[in-house]
Write a protein that holds these residues in place. Structure first.
Motif, PDB file in Angstrom:
ATOM      1  N   ASN A   1      -2.593  45.268  32.386  1.00  0.00           N
ATOM      2  CA  ASN A   1      -1.450  44.408  32.092  1.00  0.00           C
ATOM      3  C   ASN A   1      -1.056  43.551  33.303  1.00  0.00           C
ATOM      4  O   ASN A   1      -0.094  42.815  33.247  1.00  0.00           O
ATOM      5  N   THR A   2      -1.801  43.656  34.399  1.00  0.00           N
ATOM      6  CA  THR A   2      -1.466  42.859  35.590  1.00  0.00           C
ATOM      7  C   THR A   2      -2.038  41.461  35.512  1.00  0.00           C
ATOM      8  O   THR A   2      -1.507  40.534  36.102  1.00  0.00           O
ATOM      9  N   ALA A   3      -3.131  41.289  34.796  1.00  0.00           N
ATOM     10  CA  ALA A   3      -3.846  40.010  34.789  1.00  0.00           C
ATOM     11  C   ALA A   3      -3.419  39.143  33.615  1.00  0.00           C
ATOM     12  O   ALA A   3      -4.172  38.906  32.688  1.00  0.00           O
ATOM     13  N   GLY A   4      -2.206  38.691  33.634  1.00  0.00           N
ATOM     14  CA  GLY A   4      -1.745  37.740  32.636  1.00  0.00           C
ATOM     15  C   GLY A   4      -1.612  38.296  31.239  1.00  0.00           C
ATOM     16  O   GLY A   4      -1.780  37.565  30.272  1.00  0.00           O
ATOM     17  N   GLY A   5      -1.304  39.565  31.110  1.00  0.00           N
ATOM     18  CA  GLY A   5      -1.108  40.140  29.795  1.00  0.00           C
ATOM     19  C   GLY A   5       0.246  39.737  29.218  1.00  0.00           C
ATOM     20  O   GLY A   5       1.166  39.364  29.948  1.00  0.00           O
ATOM     21  N   SER A   6       0.355  39.798  27.917  1.00  0.00           N
ATOM     22  CA  SER A   6       1.632  39.437  27.294  1.00  0.00           C
ATOM     23  C   SER A   6       2.157  40.591  26.450  1.00  0.00           C
ATOM     24  O   SER A   6       2.638  40.397  25.347  1.00  0.00           O
TER      25      SER A   6
END
Length: 172
Positions: free
Chosen positions: A146-151
């Motif tokens: 969820n750190t890499a541009g998750g929504s």
């Protein structure tokens, strides 16, 4: 001529017959043998179908730039339409051209770091359950970054974590 010995043998025979019948009745009524046919084979098949669909969705993609599975990408990007489409495609597709009519409701469980509690958010559903459905529960652990541009929803920590995808699956 009838004597008392003949009557005694008759009464003894009747009593022995009643005792044998009563014993057989007690043994048959208290002994239960469960066979696989008694454990709702259709439920087991439905559970296996849902489990297979989630596992296929969670199989890593080795041919693309990202090794993320479709399920990882769907959960990370909160892509409910893609989940609905893919899951129903895997579940309802049958050989012979006819489609099955399966419905589902999906929740995602995650661990909240500050409170160390397990929380959930409702992810998606094909139809709102009314409570009268005979559903089976299918789960799959998914590693989500969820750190890499998750929504994902705001209350989910921005970190790599394992979340539990739980699907209630039923036939319409």
């Amino acid at each position: 001529m009838v004597n008392s010995e003949g009557q005694l043998f008759t009464i003894e025979g009747l009593a022995a017959g009643l005792i044998m019948l009563l014993t057989a009745f007690i043994v048959v009524s208290t002994t239960s043998i469960y066979t696989p046919g008694d454990t709702h084979i259709s439920d087991m098949q439905l559970e296996q179908l849902g489990s297979d669909a989630l596992r296929m969705m969670n199989t890593p993609n080795t041919s693309a730039d990202s090794a993320e599975s479709a399920l990882q990408s769907i959960i990370k990007n909160n892509d409910t339409d893609r989940f609905r489409e893919t899951f129903l495609w895997f579940c309802n597709n049958k050989t012979g051209g006819a489609y099955d009519i399966l419905q589902f409701s999906t929740d995602v469980y995650y661990r909240n770091t500050p409170t160390t509690s397990v929380n959930r958010f409702h992810f998606t559903e094909s139809r709102k359950p009314t409570g009268g459905e005979h559903a089976v529960r299918v789960t799959e652990w998914v590693q989500v970054d969820n750190t890499a541009g998750g929504s994902m929803p705001a209350e989910v920590d921005n970190r790599v974590q394992a979340v539990l995808v739980e699907v209630l699956l039923w036939r319409d």
